[in-house]
Design an enzyme around this catalytic site. Structure first.
Site, mmCIF file in Angstrom:
data_model
loop_
_atom_site.group_PDB
_atom_site.id
_atom_site.type_symbol
_atom_site.label_atom_id
_atom_site.label_comp_id
_atom_site.label_asym_id
_atom_site.label_seq_id
_atom_site.Cartn_x
_atom_site.Cartn_y
_atom_site.Cartn_z
ATOM 1 N N HIS A 99 -8.018 3.261 -2.347
ATOM 2 C CA HIS A 99 -7.996 4.721 -2.256
ATOM 3 C C HIS A 99 -8.365 5.391 -3.570
ATOM 4 O O HIS A 99 -8.373 4.786 -4.643
ATOM 5 C CB HIS A 99 -6.622 5.212 -1.776
ATOM 6 C CG HIS A 99 -5.495 4.948 -2.729
ATOM 7 N ND1 HIS A 99 -5.157 5.805 -3.764
ATOM 8 C CD2 HIS A 99 -4.592 3.928 -2.806
ATOM 9 C CE1 HIS A 99 -4.114 5.331 -4.421
ATOM 10 N NE2 HIS A 99 -3.747 4.187 -3.868
ATOM 11 N N CYS A 135 -1.218 -0.833 -3.984
ATOM 12 C CA CYS A 135 -2.555 -0.541 -3.465
ATOM 13 C C CYS A 135 -3.574 -0.524 -4.600
ATOM 14 O O CYS A 135 -3.215 -0.508 -5.777
ATOM 15 C CB CYS A 135 -2.553 0.798 -2.727
ATOM 16 S SG CYS A 135 -1.717 0.734 -1.128
#
Length: 521
Positions: free
Chosen positions: A413, A432
């Protein structure tokens, strides 16, 4: 009264066959797959008869075993001399039957080790959740019995160019180890252009021994040494400023044995991927390298810096492979439960209006007002709300996220925290993977389904609404951890063991019988 039974030649031979097969049946019962293989062929041998086929198999296997050390396998476990000595101690048909099964057992273990790896990732470190597809014993033996033995054994090792390059580097390092390494270590905190003295000479000699610099008698930190240091820095993930600071000297001082361990672990990691179809196009995320790449037909077509999980037990980025199916533009951040109760609940207890950019959502999906809420009554166990952050430029996920749905809730992301991408080491996230150039990454992915992906993406972005964009051709994503990587020019690059996983793997390999060994050049 005693009875003497005299066996005819034929009945004696039959007794020997029966003794052999009975021994095969008994010995193979210890492994269900091997037992099934021999039952399926009425306990007939594939190794121990004095015929051309069995002899060809034996010779091919002995030749393969003699090369086990080249692949970084436990050489003692696969010593052909030990095998020959065991064969030489055979006294009768029962011994021969047991030897038959022992050979099959050794073959199965060797085939698994060289093609799928020596250790099981998840048993070494909980962050290595990669699943390795291993062969069934019966299938291996069936395929081998029907094949050309030498060809079958040759094809077991990974054929990926990276594995072959690492094998070559392993041999180079083993020869350097035999020569005594790269010489004395550099005992200085910092050396820079213009410096001179004994430590500069030591630095020069190590750079020459490692192949970063041509032969030189210079005793000063000259232009040639500066360029050599820059090249070293580039191939070790360091800022290429040409100054030998603390981090650079630390990496320069890593001994041959340390680099050899990295290479051998990288070879083991390649074996874990050997049964996996990587994909003609795939995304390659190397945790230790802090980069994300798109690979098309074996070549890097897109590359960007990344931030990975922090080096704490609950934040390290796991290693696994999955398939990216879609991206979400203007994403909502659904705060993971662990972050909600560990980080945000304590803030809310102190101040109900803390983190006001986040919304509280009840079990019915409704936004809950903070007014009148007594957060001190809640704990990690009974906190009743979900926490979400609506789409915005300040959203923790930035303006786009890339989804390959997985049980670990890991994805790629954007991020508003752009300053972290300038750091040399970038392990800061909750797990992440953050991208420095997420929009360019999106354009590269969409280019295969949109003739002009940039305006298409920006039109959706301008709406401010959360929008899911499917990928017409899903893309495999491989999150890996490599501290030794070869580049297109054939030079091996090294990275730091940021989570200490490689050290754990090599320890497990040593326990399995793997050793470092110097070889003559």
């Amino acid at each position: 009264m005693s009875v003497v039974v005299t066996l005819s030649a034929s009945s004696s031979a039959q007794a020997e066959i029966t003794a052999f097969k009975q021994a095969v049946a008994e010995e193979s019962a210890k492994d269900a797959g091997i037992a099934a293989f021999y039952r399926g062929r009425n306990f007939e041998p594939i190794w121990t008869q004095n015929n051309g086929k069995d002899a060809t198999r034996r010779n091919a296997f002995l030749q393969a075993l003699s090369m086990a050390r080249v692949h970084g396998l436990p050489a003692g476990k696969y010593d052909p001399n030990v095998f020959m000595a065991d064969l030489g101690r055979v006294q009768n048909q029962r011994d021969l039957g047991r030897m038959e099964v022992q050979m099959s057992r050794l073959f199965v273990q060797y085939a698994q080790d060289i093609s799928r790896g020596i250790v099981t990732p998840s048993k070494v470190d909980p962050g290595m959740v990669r699943k390795v597809s291993r062969f069934k014993s019966e299938d291996l033996l069936e395929a081998f019995a029907k094949s050309s033995p030498a060809g079958f054994l040759k094809n077991l090792a990974p054929k990926a160019p990276e594995y072959l390059a690492l094998t070559k580097e392993k041999l180079t390092l083993e020869k350097q180890l035999e020569r005594g390494g790269w010489g004395p270590t550099v005992n200085a905190k910092k050396l820079e252009p213009g410096a001179s003295g004994n430590e500069v000479v030591t630095l020069r000699n190590r750079l020459i021994a490692m192949g970063y610099m041509g032969r030189s008698a210079s005793q000063t930190y000259d232009v040639a040494m500066q360029k050599a240091v820059q090249l070293f820095q580039l191939t070790h993930g360091l800022s290429p400023d040409g100054v030998a600071g603390g981090a650079t000297i630390s990496e320069i001082n890593v001994p041959v044995e340390g680099r050899l361990k990295s290479v051998m672990v990288a070879m083991e990691r390649e074996r874990w991927l050997n049964g996996l179809e990587r994909g003609e196009r795939h995304v390659w995320v190397n945790i230790t390298d802090f980069h994300v790449r798109i690979i098309d037909d074996g070549k890097t077509t897109f590359e960007t810096r990344s931030v990975v999980g922090k080096n704490t037990s609950d934040r390290q980025t796991p290693e696994f492979s999955d398939v990216m199916t879609h991206m979400v533009i203007n994403p909502t951040w659904n705060v993971p439960r662990s972050i909600a109760v560990k980080e945000y609940l304590p803030m809310l207890k102190k101040n109900p209006n803390a983190v006001s950019h986040l919304r509280l959502i009840n079990g019915s999906g409704q936004i809950v007002s903070r007014e009148g809420q007594d957060f001190t009554q809640y704990s990690a166990r009974n906190f009743p709300f979900d926490i979400k952050q609506p789409p915005s430029r300040g959203n923790a996920l930035g303006l786009v996220k890339f989804m390959f749905p997985n049980r670990y809730n890991i994805y790629l992301h954007d991020t508003p925290a752009k300053d972290l991408f300038g750091r040399e080491s970038r392990a800061f996230s909750h797990g992440c993977v953050r991208l420095r150039d997420p929009q360019d990454f999106a354009f590269a992915l969409l280019a295969r389904q949109q003739s002009d992906p940039e305006p298409y993406f920006k039109k959706i972005l301008a709406t401010g609404r959360e929008t899911t964009v499917p990928l017409d051709q899903p893309v495999p994503v491989h999150i890996v951890y490599r501290t030794a990587i070869t580049d297109p020019k054939g030079r091996t690059n090294y990275r730091r063991d940021v989570y200490g996983r490689d050290a754990k793997i090599f320890d497990a390999m040593q326990k399995a019988g793997v050793t470092l060994q110097a070889v003559q050049g």
